[in-house]
Design a protein around this motif. Structure first.
Motif, PDB file in Angstrom:
ATOM      1  N   LEU A  16       0.838  -1.335   0.039  1.00 38.26           N
ATOM      2  CA  LEU A  16       0.101  -0.028  -0.047  1.00 38.26           C
ATOM      3  C   LEU A  16       0.682   1.227  -0.031  1.00 38.26           C
ATOM      4  N   VAL A  17       2.047   1.169   0.674  1.00 42.73           N
ATOM      5  CA  VAL A  17       2.914   2.311   0.639  1.00 42.73           C
ATOM      6  C   VAL A  17       3.146   2.628  -0.777  1.00 42.73           C
ATOM      7  N   LYS A  18       3.581   1.557  -1.312  1.00 46.92           N
ATOM      8  CA  LYS A  18       4.294   1.776  -2.658  1.00 46.92           C
ATOM      9  C   LYS A  18       3.299   2.294  -3.678  1.00 46.92           C
ATOM     10  N   ARG A  19       1.921   2.195  -3.384  1.00 46.32           N
ATOM     11  CA  ARG A  19       0.924   2.405  -4.521  1.00 46.32           C
ATOM     12  C   ARG A  19       0.736   4.025  -4.114  1.00 46.32           C
ATOM     13  N   LEU A  20       1.040   4.589  -2.644  1.00 44.77           N
ATOM     14  CA  LEU A  20       0.858   5.886  -2.797  1.00 44.77           C
ATOM     15  C   LEU A  20       2.064   6.680  -3.081  1.00 44.77           C
ATOM     16  N   LYS A  21       3.022   6.164  -3.296  1.00 44.92           N
ATOM     17  CA  LYS A  21       4.134   6.909  -3.625  1.00 44.92           C
ATOM     18  C   LYS A  21       4.214   7.477  -4.969  1.00 44.92           C
ATOM     19  N   ASN A  22       3.319   6.995  -5.960  1.00 39.29           N
ATOM     20  CA  ASN A  22       2.933   7.489  -7.124  1.00 39.29           C
ATOM     21  C   ASN A  22       1.919   8.623  -7.299  1.00 39.29           C
ATOM     22  N   LEU A  23       1.316   9.034  -5.930  1.00 39.08           N
ATOM     23  CA  LEU A  23       0.277   9.942  -5.971  1.00 39.08           C
ATOM     24  C   LEU A  23       0.801  11.360  -5.953  1.00 39.08           C
ATOM     25  N   GLU A  24       0.163  12.338  -6.659  1.00 34.50           N
ATOM     26  CA  GLU A  24       0.801  13.736  -6.308  1.00 34.50           C
ATOM     27  C   GLU A  24      -0.642  14.524  -5.478  1.00 34.50           C
ATOM     28  N   GLY A  25      -0.042  15.084  -4.858  1.00 37.43           N
ATOM     29  CA  GLY A  25      -0.811  16.035  -3.941  1.00 37.43           C
ATOM     30  C   GLY A  25      -0.419  15.788  -2.346  1.00 37.43           C
ATOM     31  N   ASN A  26      -1.117  16.521  -1.578  1.00 42.78           N
ATOM     32  CA  ASN A  26      -0.794  16.339  -0.071  1.00 42.78           C
ATOM     33  C   ASN A  26      -1.611  15.480   0.327  1.00 42.78           C
ATOM     34  N   TYR A  27      -1.269  14.627   1.365  1.00 34.00           N
ATOM     35  CA  TYR A  27      -1.858  13.480   1.969  1.00 34.00           C
ATOM     36  C   TYR A  27      -0.887  13.078   3.128  1.00 34.00           C
ATOM     37  N   GLY A  28      -1.614  12.525   4.396  1.00 39.19           N
ATOM     38  CA  GLY A  28      -0.809  11.790   5.397  1.00 39.19           C
ATOM     39  C   GLY A  28      -1.033  10.249   5.210  1.00 39.19           C
ATOM     40  N   ILE A  29      -0.373   9.632   5.877  1.00 43.44           N
ATOM     41  CA  ILE A  29      -0.407   8.146   6.042  1.00 43.44           C
ATOM     42  C   ILE A  29      -0.444   7.772   7.758  1.00 43.44           C
TER      43      ILE A  29
END
Length: 274
Positions: A16-29
Protein backbone atom coordinates in the motif's frame (compact mmCIF):
# COMPACT_ATOMS: atom_id res chain seq x y z
CA UNK A 1 -2.06 20.79 12.44
CA UNK A 2 -3.43 23.22 9.85
CA UNK A 3 -7.16 23.83 9.73
CA UNK A 4 -7.46 22.50 6.19
CA UNK A 5 -8.82 19.25 4.78
CA UNK A 6 -6.19 16.52 4.55
CA UNK A 7 -6.82 12.95 3.38
CA UNK A 8 -4.91 10.36 5.41
CA UNK A 9 -4.43 6.87 3.99
CA UNK A 10 -4.35 3.94 6.42
CA UNK A 11 -1.80 1.25 5.62
CA UNK A 12 -0.61 -1.96 7.26
CA UNK A 13 1.58 -3.53 4.57
CA UNK A 14 4.34 -2.33 2.25
CA UNK A 15 2.36 -2.81 -0.98
CA UNK A 16 0.00 0.00 0.00
CA UNK A 17 2.87 2.38 0.73
CA UNK A 18 4.27 1.69 -2.76
CA UNK A 19 0.91 2.59 -4.30
CA UNK A 20 0.91 5.91 -2.47
CA UNK A 21 4.34 6.96 -3.72
CA UNK A 22 2.94 7.59 -7.20
CA UNK A 23 0.27 10.01 -5.95
CA UNK A 24 0.58 13.74 -6.51
CA UNK A 25 -0.80 16.02 -3.84
CA UNK A 26 -0.90 16.50 -0.09
CA UNK A 27 -1.88 13.56 2.08
CA UNK A 28 -0.89 11.80 5.30
CA UNK A 29 -0.22 8.15 6.14
CA UNK A 30 -1.57 6.30 9.18
CA UNK A 31 -0.31 2.95 10.48
CA UNK A 32 -0.91 0.94 13.67
CA UNK A 33 2.06 0.57 16.01
CA UNK A 34 1.87 -3.21 15.56
CA UNK A 35 3.31 -2.92 12.02
CA UNK A 36 6.81 -4.23 11.62
CA UNK A 37 9.71 -1.81 12.04
CA UNK A 38 10.78 -1.68 8.40
CA UNK A 39 7.32 -0.58 7.26
CA UNK A 40 7.06 2.17 9.87
CA UNK A 41 10.51 3.45 8.92
CA UNK A 42 9.60 3.45 5.22
CA UNK A 43 6.51 5.56 5.99
CA UNK A 44 8.68 7.99 7.91
CA UNK A 45 10.98 8.26 4.89
CA UNK A 46 8.15 9.36 2.57
CA UNK A 47 8.20 12.80 4.17
CA UNK A 48 4.40 12.86 4.38
CA UNK A 49 2.58 13.64 7.66
CA UNK A 50 2.97 10.39 9.60
CA UNK A 51 0.37 9.14 12.10
CA UNK A 52 0.55 6.16 14.47
CA UNK A 53 -2.34 4.61 16.39
CA UNK A 54 -2.59 1.84 18.95
CA UNK A 55 -4.61 -0.51 16.71
CA UNK A 56 -8.06 -0.28 18.25
CA UNK A 57 -9.45 -3.22 16.21
CA UNK A 58 -6.61 -5.64 16.90
CA UNK A 59 -6.72 -8.59 19.32
CA UNK A 60 -10.39 -8.08 20.13
CA UNK A 61 -10.46 -11.45 21.94
CA UNK A 62 -7.78 -10.43 24.41
CA UNK A 63 -7.21 -6.66 24.12
CA UNK A 64 -4.17 -4.93 25.61
CA UNK A 65 -6.22 -3.06 28.21
CA UNK A 66 -7.67 -6.19 29.80
CA UNK A 67 -6.50 -8.73 32.36
CA UNK A 68 -7.72 -12.27 32.89
CA UNK A 69 -9.46 -13.01 36.19
CA UNK A 70 -9.79 -16.68 37.22
CA UNK A 71 -12.26 -17.81 39.86
CA UNK A 72 -13.45 -21.26 40.94
CA UNK A 73 -17.25 -21.28 40.65
CA UNK A 74 -19.71 -24.19 40.72
CA UNK A 75 -16.97 -26.82 40.68
CA UNK A 76 -15.13 -25.31 37.72
CA UNK A 77 -12.69 -22.55 36.92
CA UNK A 78 -14.20 -19.47 35.23
CA UNK A 79 -11.97 -17.13 33.23
CA UNK A 80 -13.21 -13.58 32.61
CA UNK A 81 -11.69 -10.46 31.13
CA UNK A 82 -11.62 -7.35 33.30
CA UNK A 83 -10.16 -3.90 32.82
CA UNK A 84 -6.49 -4.01 33.79
CA UNK A 85 -5.27 -2.19 36.87
CA UNK A 86 -4.06 1.38 36.60
CA UNK A 87 -0.48 0.20 37.10
CA UNK A 88 -0.78 -2.27 34.21
CA UNK A 89 -2.44 0.31 31.96
CA UNK A 90 0.26 2.86 32.68
CA UNK A 91 2.92 0.31 31.79
CA UNK A 92 1.20 -0.57 28.50
CA UNK A 93 0.82 3.09 27.60
CA UNK A 94 4.45 3.71 28.49
CA UNK A 95 5.52 0.89 26.16
CA UNK A 96 3.26 2.23 23.38
CA UNK A 97 4.60 5.77 23.57
CA UNK A 98 8.18 4.55 23.88
CA UNK A 99 7.79 2.49 20.70
CA UNK A 100 6.27 5.49 18.92
CA UNK A 101 9.40 7.45 19.88
CA UNK A 102 11.49 5.09 17.75
CA UNK A 103 9.86 6.14 14.47
CA UNK A 104 9.62 9.92 14.85
CA UNK A 105 5.98 10.26 13.72
CA UNK A 106 4.34 13.65 13.41
CA UNK A 107 1.20 12.64 15.29
CA UNK A 108 0.27 9.83 17.66
CA UNK A 109 -3.31 8.94 18.63
CA UNK A 110 -3.82 8.40 22.35
CA UNK A 111 -4.94 4.81 23.13
CA UNK A 112 -8.71 4.37 23.15
CA UNK A 113 -11.30 1.60 23.41
CA UNK A 114 -13.80 1.22 20.60
CA UNK A 115 -17.34 1.94 21.84
CA UNK A 116 -16.19 3.00 25.32
CA UNK A 117 -16.18 6.81 25.63
CA UNK A 118 -15.55 7.06 29.38
CA UNK A 119 -12.85 4.39 29.49
CA UNK A 120 -11.21 6.07 26.50
CA UNK A 121 -11.22 9.35 28.43
CA UNK A 122 -9.54 7.57 31.35
CA UNK A 123 -6.84 6.16 29.04
CA UNK A 124 -6.40 9.57 27.42
CA UNK A 125 -5.59 11.09 30.82
CA UNK A 126 -3.01 8.38 31.55
CA UNK A 127 -1.49 8.80 28.08
CA UNK A 128 -1.26 12.56 28.48
CA UNK A 129 0.63 12.18 31.76
CA UNK A 130 3.08 9.71 30.22
CA UNK A 131 3.51 11.82 27.08
CA UNK A 132 4.69 14.77 29.15
CA UNK A 133 7.22 12.83 31.23
CA UNK A 134 9.75 14.19 28.74
CA UNK A 135 9.90 16.43 25.71
CA UNK A 136 8.71 14.72 22.51
CA UNK A 137 8.81 15.79 18.89
CA UNK A 138 5.34 14.55 17.91
CA UNK A 139 1.85 15.72 18.85
CA UNK A 140 -0.53 13.55 20.87
CA UNK A 141 -4.12 13.52 19.57
CA UNK A 142 -6.99 12.62 21.89
CA UNK A 143 -9.59 10.19 20.52
CA UNK A 144 -13.18 10.92 21.57
CA UNK A 145 -15.33 7.80 21.18
CA UNK A 146 -18.65 9.12 19.89
CA UNK A 147 -20.24 6.34 17.83
CA UNK A 148 -21.96 4.19 20.45
CA UNK A 149 -23.37 7.29 22.14
CA UNK A 150 -25.00 8.46 18.94
CA UNK A 151 -26.25 5.09 17.65
CA UNK A 152 -27.69 3.77 20.91
CA UNK A 153 -29.23 6.91 22.30
CA UNK A 154 -32.86 6.40 23.37
CA UNK A 155 -35.26 8.85 21.82
CA UNK A 156 -37.42 10.78 24.30
CA UNK A 157 -41.00 11.15 23.14
CA UNK A 158 -42.01 13.57 25.90
CA UNK A 159 -40.84 17.20 25.58
CA UNK A 160 -38.36 18.21 28.27
CA UNK A 161 -39.08 21.07 30.73
CA UNK A 162 -37.74 24.47 29.77
CA UNK A 163 -35.45 24.45 32.80
CA UNK A 164 -33.27 21.75 31.28
CA UNK A 165 -30.18 22.82 29.33
CA UNK A 166 -30.32 22.79 25.53
CA UNK A 167 -29.99 19.31 24.05
CA UNK A 168 -30.64 17.69 27.41
CA UNK A 169 -30.79 13.87 27.10
CA UNK A 170 -29.33 13.97 23.63
CA UNK A 171 -25.95 12.87 22.31
CA UNK A 172 -24.92 16.51 22.00
CA UNK A 173 -25.34 17.06 25.74
CA UNK A 174 -23.05 14.15 26.66
CA UNK A 175 -20.49 14.63 23.91
CA UNK A 176 -20.10 18.35 24.56
CA UNK A 177 -19.12 17.58 28.16
CA UNK A 178 -16.86 14.74 27.01
CA UNK A 179 -15.04 16.95 24.52
CA UNK A 180 -14.63 19.63 27.21
CA UNK A 181 -13.05 17.01 29.50
CA UNK A 182 -10.42 16.25 26.85
CA UNK A 183 -9.71 19.95 26.44
CA UNK A 184 -9.44 20.22 30.21
CA UNK A 185 -6.75 17.53 30.27
CA UNK A 186 -4.76 19.62 27.82
CA UNK A 187 -5.43 18.07 24.41
CA UNK A 188 -5.17 20.69 21.71
CA UNK A 189 -6.13 18.30 18.90
CA UNK A 190 -9.04 15.85 19.01
CA UNK A 191 -10.19 13.04 16.73
CA UNK A 192 -13.69 11.58 16.62
CA UNK A 193 -13.59 7.77 16.80
CA UNK A 194 -16.10 4.97 17.04
CA UNK A 195 -17.96 6.07 13.93
CA UNK A 196 -17.78 2.64 12.30
CA UNK A 197 -20.55 0.10 12.88
CA UNK A 198 -20.57 -3.65 12.51
CA UNK A 199 -22.08 -4.68 9.16
CA UNK A 200 -21.81 -8.26 7.92
CA UNK A 201 -22.69 -7.22 4.37
CA UNK A 202 -19.43 -5.27 4.04
CA UNK A 203 -16.16 -6.97 3.07
CA UNK A 204 -14.43 -5.43 6.10
CA UNK A 205 -17.29 -6.23 8.48
CA UNK A 206 -17.53 -2.52 9.28
CA UNK A 207 -19.46 0.41 7.86
CA UNK A 208 -19.44 4.14 8.54
CA UNK A 209 -22.55 4.61 10.64
CA UNK A 210 -23.61 8.19 9.87
CA UNK A 211 -25.12 9.78 6.81
CA UNK A 212 -23.36 12.78 5.28
CA UNK A 213 -26.05 15.04 6.73
CA UNK A 214 -25.61 13.61 10.24
CA UNK A 215 -21.82 13.94 9.98
CA UNK A 216 -22.21 17.53 8.80
CA UNK A 217 -24.30 18.37 11.88
CA UNK A 218 -21.89 16.58 14.23
CA UNK A 219 -18.85 18.40 12.86
CA UNK A 220 -20.63 21.76 12.95
CA UNK A 221 -20.74 21.83 16.75
CA UNK A 222 -18.04 19.37 17.85
CA UNK A 223 -15.33 20.94 15.65
CA UNK A 224 -12.67 18.20 15.84
CA UNK A 225 -9.39 18.19 13.96
CA UNK A 226 -9.69 14.59 12.73
CA UNK A 227 -12.43 12.09 11.80
CA UNK A 228 -11.29 8.48 12.14
CA UNK A 229 -12.59 6.20 9.38
CA UNK A 230 -14.47 9.06 7.73
CA UNK A 231 -12.68 9.44 4.40
CA UNK A 232 -14.91 8.49 1.48
CA UNK A 233 -15.91 10.05 -1.84
CA UNK A 234 -19.47 10.49 -0.59
CA UNK A 235 -18.26 12.51 2.42
CA UNK A 236 -15.57 14.63 0.77
CA UNK A 237 -17.79 17.69 0.51
CA UNK A 238 -18.60 17.58 4.23
CA UNK A 239 -14.99 16.98 5.28
CA UNK A 240 -13.72 19.83 3.12
CA UNK A 241 -16.48 22.12 4.36
CA UNK A 242 -15.33 21.70 7.96
CA UNK A 243 -11.60 21.57 7.13
CA UNK A 244 -10.96 18.36 9.06
CA UNK A 245 -8.43 15.60 8.49
CA UNK A 246 -9.81 12.09 7.92
CA UNK A 247 -8.42 8.64 7.24
CA UNK A 248 -9.67 6.02 4.83
CA UNK A 249 -11.37 2.70 5.30
CA UNK A 250 -10.71 -0.32 3.07
CA UNK A 251 -12.87 0.81 0.14
CA UNK A 252 -9.99 3.00 -0.96
CA UNK A 253 -7.84 0.00 -1.82
CA UNK A 254 -10.42 -1.67 -4.04
CA UNK A 255 -10.02 -1.73 -7.83
CA UNK A 256 -12.36 -2.35 -10.73
CA UNK A 257 -11.49 -6.05 -10.39
CA UNK A 258 -13.63 -6.06 -7.21
CA UNK A 259 -16.20 -3.42 -8.10
CA UNK A 260 -16.22 -2.61 -11.80
CA UNK A 261 -19.37 -0.48 -11.66
CA UNK A 262 -17.91 1.92 -9.08
CA UNK A 263 -14.26 2.03 -10.03
CA UNK A 264 -13.91 1.49 -13.77
CA UNK A 265 -12.32 4.51 -15.47
CA UNK A 266 -11.82 6.22 -12.09
CA UNK A 267 -8.75 7.07 -10.06
CA UNK A 268 -10.21 7.35 -6.58
CA UNK A 269 -6.91 8.41 -5.05
CA UNK A 270 -6.62 11.45 -7.28
CA UNK A 271 -10.31 12.23 -6.79
CA UNK A 272 -9.64 12.51 -3.07
CA UNK A 273 -6.53 14.62 -3.59
CA UNK A 274 -7.88 16.96 -6.25
Amino acid sequence: MSKKFLPVFSVDWSGLVKRLKNLEGNYGILAPISCYKKLLMSIRDTGKPFFIDSGVFENRGSPWYSQIHCEFQNDRWVRQLYLASEQQLRQKIKEYIKRCDEFSPDYVFAPDIFGEPLLSLYLARLAWEEYWTRQRTYTLIGVVQVGSVIYNWSQKLVPQPDSFPPHYESPKSFLASLISAYRGIGYEYLALGGLLKADNTMPTGLKFGMSSKELDELLAWSRPEFVLGGLALTRLEVLKKHNVWADSTNWLWWTERYDYQRFSNRDVFQEVLS
